[in-house]
Design a protein around this motif. Sequence first.
Motif, mmCIF file in Angstrom:
data_model
loop_
_atom_site.group_PDB
_atom_site.id
_atom_site.type_symbol
_atom_site.label_atom_id
_atom_site.label_comp_id
_atom_site.label_asym_id
_atom_site.label_seq_id
_atom_site.Cartn_x
_atom_site.Cartn_y
_atom_site.Cartn_z
ATOM 1 N N MET A 1 0.814 -1.015 -0.014
ATOM 2 C CA MET A 1 -0.186 0.175 0.132
ATOM 3 C C MET A 1 0.825 1.176 0.219
ATOM 4 S SD MET A 1 -2.737 1.181 2.812
ATOM 5 C CE MET A 1 -1.782 0.851 4.105
ATOM 6 N N LYS B 1 -5.385 3.235 8.403
ATOM 7 C CA LYS B 1 -6.528 2.494 8.836
ATOM 8 C C LYS B 1 -7.905 2.200 8.224
ATOM 9 C CE LYS B 1 -4.489 2.644 13.542
ATOM 10 N NZ LYS B 1 -4.589 2.971 14.987
ATOM 11 N N LYS C 1 -11.064 -1.645 2.403
ATOM 12 C CA LYS C 1 -10.708 -3.527 2.006
ATOM 13 C C LYS C 1 -11.706 -4.041 2.815
ATOM 14 C CE LYS C 1 -7.131 -6.549 0.949
ATOM 15 N NZ LYS C 1 -5.811 -7.001 0.890
ATOM 16 N N ARG C 2 -11.894 -3.889 3.984
ATOM 17 C CA ARG C 2 -12.865 -4.880 4.828
ATOM 18 C C ARG C 2 -14.345 -4.823 4.268
ATOM 19 N NH1 ARG C 2 -14.153 -4.825 10.829
ATOM 20 N NH2 ARG C 2 -14.442 -2.561 11.062
ATOM 21 N N ALA D 1 -8.448 -2.798 -4.734
ATOM 22 C CA ALA D 1 -7.193 -2.121 -4.300
ATOM 23 C C ALA D 1 -6.911 -1.041 -5.109
ATOM 24 C CB ALA D 1 -6.076 -3.246 -4.590
ATOM 25 N N MET E 1 5.019 -1.055 -2.944
ATOM 26 C CA MET E 1 4.348 -2.160 -2.334
ATOM 27 C C MET E 1 3.290 -2.516 -3.016
ATOM 28 S SD MET E 1 5.074 -2.073 1.656
ATOM 29 C CE MET E 1 5.321 -0.283 2.046
ATOM 30 N N GLY E 2 3.093 -3.856 -2.929
ATOM 31 C CA GLY E 2 1.961 -4.330 -3.487
ATOM 32 C C GLY E 2 0.629 -4.185 -2.631
ATOM 33 N N TRP E 3 -0.601 -4.235 -3.253
ATOM 34 C CA TRP E 3 -1.456 -4.110 -2.359
ATOM 35 C C TRP E 3 -2.738 -4.767 -3.091
ATOM 36 C CZ3 TRP E 3 -3.463 -3.151 2.149
ATOM 37 C CH2 TRP E 3 -4.470 -2.514 2.430
ATOM 38 N N GLY E 4 -2.652 -6.102 -2.895
ATOM 39 C CA GLY E 4 -3.307 -7.284 -3.469
ATOM 40 C C GLY E 4 -4.744 -7.467 -3.023
ATOM 41 N N GLY F 1 -5.566 -10.349 -1.333
ATOM 42 C CA GLY F 1 -5.251 -11.496 -0.557
ATOM 43 C C GLY F 1 -5.844 -11.095 1.064
ATOM 44 N N PRO F 2 -5.465 -12.217 1.710
ATOM 45 C CA PRO F 2 -6.182 -11.589 3.135
ATOM 46 C C PRO F 2 -5.406 -10.800 3.860
ATOM 47 C CG PRO F 2 -5.118 -13.901 2.880
ATOM 48 C CD PRO F 2 -5.122 -13.270 1.510
ATOM 49 N N LEU F 3 -6.107 -10.098 4.686
ATOM 50 C CA LEU F 3 -5.612 -8.972 5.747
ATOM 51 C C LEU F 3 -4.716 -9.655 6.705
ATOM 52 C CD1 LEU F 3 -8.222 -6.506 6.434
ATOM 53 C CD2 LEU F 3 -6.461 -6.168 5.029
ATOM 54 N N PHE G 1 -2.442 -3.411 12.978
ATOM 55 C CA PHE G 1 -2.883 -2.538 13.991
ATOM 56 C C PHE G 1 -3.992 -3.025 14.840
ATOM 57 C CE2 PHE G 1 -2.416 -0.326 9.637
ATOM 58 C CZ PHE G 1 -1.335 0.000 9.684
ATOM 59 N N TYR H 1 -12.623 -9.427 8.578
ATOM 60 C CA TYR H 1 -12.392 -9.319 7.110
ATOM 61 C C TYR H 1 -13.694 -10.040 6.483
ATOM 62 C CZ TYR H 1 -10.927 -9.410 2.261
ATOM 63 O OH TYR H 1 -10.821 -9.429 1.180
ATOM 64 N N LEU H 2 -14.305 -9.246 5.639
ATOM 65 C CA LEU H 2 -15.182 -10.178 5.011
ATOM 66 C C LEU H 2 -14.811 -10.255 3.331
ATOM 67 C CD1 LEU H 2 -18.688 -8.583 6.078
ATOM 68 C CD2 LEU H 2 -17.796 -10.830 6.247
ATOM 69 N N LEU I 1 -20.830 -6.962 9.908
ATOM 70 C CA LEU I 1 -19.861 -6.125 10.146
ATOM 71 C C LEU I 1 -19.647 -5.249 11.375
ATOM 72 C CD1 LEU I 1 -16.801 -5.951 9.016
ATOM 73 C CD2 LEU I 1 -17.437 -4.373 7.339
#
Lengths: 268, 122
Positions: free
Chosen positions: A1, A231, A237-238, A243, B1-4, B6-8, B12, B19-20, B44
């Motif tokens: 990110m 955050k 994303k949630r 992306a 950096m990649g931001w795919g 995939g799972p989180l 933090f 995550y849904l 959520l």
Amino acid sequence: MRYIEPHAHMVSRTTDDYERMAFAGCAAVCEPAFWAGFDRSSPAGFHDYFCQLTEHEPRRAAKFGLKHFSWLCINSKEAEDVQLAAEVIALIPQFLDRPNVLGIGEIGLNKNSRNELRVLEMQVELAAKYQQLILVHTPHLEDKLKGTRLILDVLKNDPRIRPERVIIDHVEEHTVAMVLDRGMWAGMTLYPETKCTPARAVDILEIYGHERLWLNSACDWGVSDPLAVPKTALEMKRRGHVAAAIDQVIFQNPQKFLRQSKNFKLPK
Amino acid sequence: MGWGDGPLLPLFGIGGPFYLPLPCNHSDVYFVHERMTRQQVLDLYFLDARHKLVELAAFLDRAERATGKDDFRLQAFRAALSKLAGKKKHKARAVLLAFSDPTAKPVAKAPGKGAVGAFNGK
Ligand SMILES: [Zn+2]
């Protein structure tokens, strides 16, 4: 990110915060001139602050690979004394050529007083005269609605001000539409108790779309979170935002607005 | 950096457990994602919203147990609460408006620097 923090008061933050922001993917941090938490007693105090914003803070950020940019002004919390404000405003032109300066900000209103309005007009005049971008602080809590309307009227009344070169910051659900309708940019500030939470900011993005909106932490010496932007990216994303959409909001949008200043350049 | 996609990572302290993985239709217009269904919104956010509602109720109990009178803040609070019931849209905006100064003219002099969260209409 990757993200840009378009509004942070880093003079009030620790080097640990710089490190955490860099670790989270921050590429650049932009620092509007602000109230120190106490009133400065003379124009000389502002002169030193402007030197801090344009000389010292960029060096501190560079240690963590972060580009640092700044905005200059006298803030609305110190605008009740119009004479002092005029003397401070007279100092600003000598700093406008410094390489990290993006424009005039964060100007605006705090308690919506006549003197604050007068000083706002003086600083809009300064921005118009020197063809600077404008970053606007809107008032807090119960004063936000009225203050936002007054500010938009001041900006509308000056034909030299192009709306796409103005960002109105700290919008919430009751002010965002009037800003976007005028063709200006709107900033959503992510604070733990006042302004927007990550969930509400993402609601606003889902309702109003991703154009001319950005996110910022506005972290300062008060209760605030320098990692609020990443955050909120996680909150997006949630909820299933992809992306590319997240990148648009947290990186491309601020870059698009800020690139209108010749000084905003990121390393390739 | 990649931001795919995939799972989180549980960065933090939030993330993974909440995550849904939602269906996204981003073949052409990538920034328009499919909205969460009401079921997904409830999954959520329900517990968080319930927690905040109980806190509000406890705050009112606390204020009402205490001696003394209401002031403009509690009155604005009750007016804002009335915006939550019913099916009208834009409830967050209605709540914010209930706390806002509705006047249009600048004040003669700033009465200090802070804001308290509700307009004192007197
Ligand atoms: Zn600020």
